[in-house]
Enzyme design. Structure first.
Site, PDB file in Angstrom:
ATOM      1  N   SER A  75     -26.665  66.257 -60.198  1.00  0.00           N
ATOM      2  CA  SER A  75     -27.512  67.523 -60.635  1.00  0.00           C
ATOM      3  C   SER A  75     -28.458  66.956 -61.433  1.00  0.00           C
ATOM      4  O   SER A  75     -29.691  67.437 -61.427  1.00  0.00           O
ATOM      5  CB  SER A  75     -26.676  68.484 -61.257  1.00  0.00           C
ATOM      6  OG  SER A  75     -25.715  69.017 -60.345  1.00  0.00           O
ATOM      7  N   ARG A 102      -3.790  91.507 -53.323  1.00  0.00           N
ATOM      8  CA  ARG A 102      -2.538  91.182 -54.344  1.00  0.00           C
ATOM      9  C   ARG A 102      -2.408  92.490 -55.302  1.00  0.00           C
ATOM     10  O   ARG A 102      -3.599  92.789 -55.999  1.00  0.00           O
ATOM     11  CB  ARG A 102      -3.036  89.901 -55.290  1.00  0.00           C
ATOM     12  CG  ARG A 102      -2.189  89.314 -56.272  1.00  0.00           C
ATOM     13  CD  ARG A 102      -1.216  89.064 -56.156  1.00  0.00           C
ATOM     14  NE  ARG A 102      -0.303  88.457 -57.166  1.00  0.00           N
ATOM     15  CZ  ARG A 102       0.679  88.232 -57.304  1.00  0.00           C
ATOM     16  NH1 ARG A 102       1.666  88.162 -56.087  1.00  0.00           N
ATOM     17  NH2 ARG A 102       1.602  87.856 -58.298  1.00  0.00           N
ATOM     18  N   GLU A 109     -25.874  62.435 -52.650  1.00  0.00           N
ATOM     19  CA  GLU A 109     -27.260  62.434 -52.390  1.00  0.00           C
ATOM     20  C   GLU A 109     -27.934  63.029 -53.595  1.00  0.00           C
ATOM     21  O   GLU A 109     -28.856  63.635 -53.557  1.00  0.00           O
ATOM     22  CB  GLU A 109     -27.537  63.576 -51.209  1.00  0.00           C
ATOM     23  CG  GLU A 109     -26.743  62.999 -49.983  1.00  0.00           C
ATOM     24  CD  GLU A 109     -27.637  63.784 -48.580  1.00  0.00           C
ATOM     25  OE1 GLU A 109     -28.525  64.036 -48.677  1.00  0.00           O
ATOM     26  OE2 GLU A 109     -26.806  63.711 -47.607  1.00  0.00           O
ATOM     27  N   GLY A 121     -26.679  53.414 -45.632  1.00  0.00           N
ATOM     28  CA  GLY A 121     -26.084  52.770 -46.903  1.00  0.00           C
ATOM     29  C   GLY A 121     -27.475  52.618 -47.742  1.00  0.00           C
ATOM     30  O   GLY A 121     -28.174  51.650 -47.567  1.00  0.00           O
ATOM     31  N   LEU A 122     -27.511  53.381 -48.898  1.00  0.00           N
ATOM     32  CA  LEU A 122     -28.429  53.262 -50.016  1.00  0.00           C
ATOM     33  C   LEU A 122     -27.771  52.737 -51.085  1.00  0.00           C
ATOM     34  O   LEU A 122     -28.024  51.678 -51.847  1.00  0.00           O
ATOM     35  CB  LEU A 122     -28.892  54.534 -50.335  1.00  0.00           C
ATOM     36  CG  LEU A 122     -30.190  54.487 -51.568  1.00  0.00           C
ATOM     37  CD1 LEU A 122     -31.159  53.657 -50.960  1.00  0.00           C
ATOM     38  CD2 LEU A 122     -30.719  55.900 -51.675  1.00  0.00           C
ATOM     39  N   GLU A 137     -25.052  51.226 -53.884  1.00  0.00           N
ATOM     40  CA  GLU A 137     -24.418  50.047 -54.231  1.00  0.00           C
ATOM     41  C   GLU A 137     -23.376  50.062 -55.246  1.00  0.00           C
ATOM     42  O   GLU A 137     -23.749  51.195 -56.170  1.00  0.00           O
ATOM     43  CB  GLU A 137     -25.425  48.922 -54.312  1.00  0.00           C
ATOM     44  CG  GLU A 137     -26.147  48.552 -53.047  1.00  0.00           C
ATOM     45  CD  GLU A 137     -26.947  47.306 -53.617  1.00  0.00           C
ATOM     46  OE1 GLU A 137     -27.072  46.630 -54.531  1.00  0.00           O
ATOM     47  OE2 GLU A 137     -27.892  46.953 -52.462  1.00  0.00           O
ATOM     48  N   THR A 188     -20.458  57.073 -46.256  1.00  0.00           N
ATOM     49  CA  THR A 188     -19.834  57.973 -45.407  1.00  0.00           C
ATOM     50  C   THR A 188     -19.791  57.384 -44.097  1.00  0.00           C
ATOM     51  O   THR A 188     -20.641  56.849 -43.547  1.00  0.00           O
ATOM     52  CB  THR A 188     -20.649  59.216 -45.297  1.00  0.00           C
ATOM     53  OG1 THR A 188     -20.539  59.966 -46.619  1.00  0.00           O
ATOM     54  CG2 THR A 188     -19.906  60.649 -44.491  1.00  0.00           C
TER      55      THR A 188
END
Ligand SMILES: Cc1cc2nc3c(=O)[nH]c(=O)nc-3n(C[C@H](O)[C@H](O)[C@H](O)COP(=O)(O)OP(=O)(O)OC[C@H]3O[C@@H](n4cnc5c(N)ncnc54)[C@H](O)[C@@H]3O)c2cc1C
Length: 386
Positions: free
Chosen positions: A373, A275, A370, A131-132, A134, A165
């Site tokens: 970009s 296809r 995490e 947990g980072l 908030e 997560t």
């Protein structure tokens, strides 16, 4: 000497292909038949992770002395890529457990903490969370509000962590909290908190666009008292530790992206040959074959960046820039490749009867989790301009 080196390389290659084959079989047997059900119902399939634990994949890089598989990044990346080719949700949870919770304890925990937690985590007797983030501080995590106040031989934690997560199912969490005044990232410390500790509960579970079988939930800390022995490393070192943990974590999100992109690309190639329109396979149209050429080239480049970052990390080098580059590029490739995959599938790509729509939904997380970009570009440009 040369002979020894080439023997070592041969052993490394063997372990990578061993992991690849093992994970492929696992995906066919345990994940593919159920994944759309989990996705629809947002079910977090904890039993899958227990089985991955039995295969050594919940402690891929944990040394054998702590009950792990003792592999390096090449095997770890390969495991995540193979799983994410089938189901990004399982890849994401595998990455979060290994790279964030487990790796934080492995890199910075005391020997006592490693002996206490790593064997349980490596077998998935316990699932890990980290947990980072908030609610009000994501990219700007250094400005977090959660506090840890020293009280005798304990710390008392108050606050909440968002988008975590395994925020509900995690048996143990590494949580970052402020141990000094706001605004100074040096005042952040990392703690190990076990589920069942009074004041440690879970809040809202997110209802997500993609990665729906990976649980994302809030962790709530309400006068949560833990012994000071649960502090990881020194007080005030938590933010620096977290940034190092993310250096490795971003390689795993690059691997996750690579897996999704590869899966989408391979599905698109297969479908384009099957296809038929205008009495010929759609792959015979240059408009489609050029898309496949672009997808193949980008996937290959993403793979090179990802394995290169892993290789440097295994050699003990600084990878802040390289892991950010791999994560930035591979995640954007995953989004572009999944988008083109849906396009190649046409109307069927928009239905749940084919895998294209799931790759499309799952891929987007990779440009956000995490570090977005934009934040990767910040990290890369800082390293160029310093
Ligand atoms: C499925 C999922 C799982 C996750 N798992 C975890 C977990 O296990 N543990 C954990 O701690 N966190 C986790 N996260 C949180 C994730 O890391 C954050 O969502 C992410 O870092 C972005 O933060 P934010 O959502 O607050 O966005 P914000 O920081 O509010 O960003 C919003 C937008 O502003 C841009 N932006 C912000 N700052 C800048 C800047 N300086 N320059 C340019 N643009 C900028 C961003 O790039 C983005 O486009 C998870 C998130 C998701 C969705």
């Amino acid at each position: 000497m040369q002979k020894v080196e080439s023997q070592i390389k041969a052993v490394e290659r063997e372990s990578v292909s061993l992991v690849r084959n093992m994970v492929r079989q696992f995906c066919d047997r345990e994940i593919a038949p159920e994944m759309m059900k989990w996705d629809e119902s947002q079910e977090f399939p904890i039993s899958v992770f227990k089985k991955l634990g039995a295969l050594g994949l919940m402690g891929v890089m944990v040394p054998e002395q702590y009950g792990g598989a003792g592999f390096g990044y090449a095997e770890y990346i390969t495991a995540i890529v193979e799983i994410s080719k089938t189901d990004g949700s399982i890849g994401l949870s595998l990455a979060a457990h290994n790279s964030l919770c487990v790796n934080h304890i492995l890199l910075f925990g005391s020997d006592e903490q490693k002996r206490e937690y790593l064997p349980k985590l490596a077998t998935c007797e316990w699932l890990g969370a980290w947990g980072l983030t908030e609610a009000n501080t994501g990219s700007d995590s250094g400005n977090m509000r959660t506090t840890a106040v020293r009280d005798g031989s304990d710390y008392i934690l108050n606050g909440s962590k968002n988008f975590i997560t395994h925020g509900r199912s995690g048996d143990v969490a590494v949580v970052l909290a402020r141990t000094g005044p706001l605004g100074v990232s040096g005042n952040i410390s990392a703690f190990i908190i076990e589920r069942g500790t009074a004041g440690f509960t879970s809040g809202k579970k997110e209802n997500k666009l993609g990665m729906r079988a990976s649980e994302t939930a809030e962790i709530v800390l309400n006068d949560c008292r833990i012994p000071a022995s649960q502090l990881i490393g020194k007080e005030g070192d938590g933010f620096k530790q977290a940034m190092k943990v993310l250096d490795g974590g971003r390689i795993s999100i690059a691997a996750l992206s690579l897996g999704i992109a590869t899966g989408a690309y391979e599905a698109a190639v297969k479908y384009s040959k099957e296809r038929h329109q205008f009495n010929q396979p759609i792959s015979s149209f240059q408009g489609i074959s050029f898309k496949l050429a672009d997808m193949a080239t980008e996937v290959e480049a993403a793979s090179l960046l990802t394995y290169r970052a892993g290789d440097l990390k295994d050699r003990g080098q600084e990878v802040t820039r390289e892991s950010a580059m791999a994560k930035l590029f591979a995640s954007e490739v995953a989004v572009r490749t999944a988008n083109e995959c849906v396009q190649i599938f046409g109307g069927y790509g928009y239905t749940k009867d084919f895998p294209a729509e799931k790759y499309y939904r799952d891929a987007k997380l990779c440009t956000i989790g995490e570090g977005t970009s934009e934040i990767q570009k910040l990290v890369i440009s800082r390293s160029i301009l310093r």
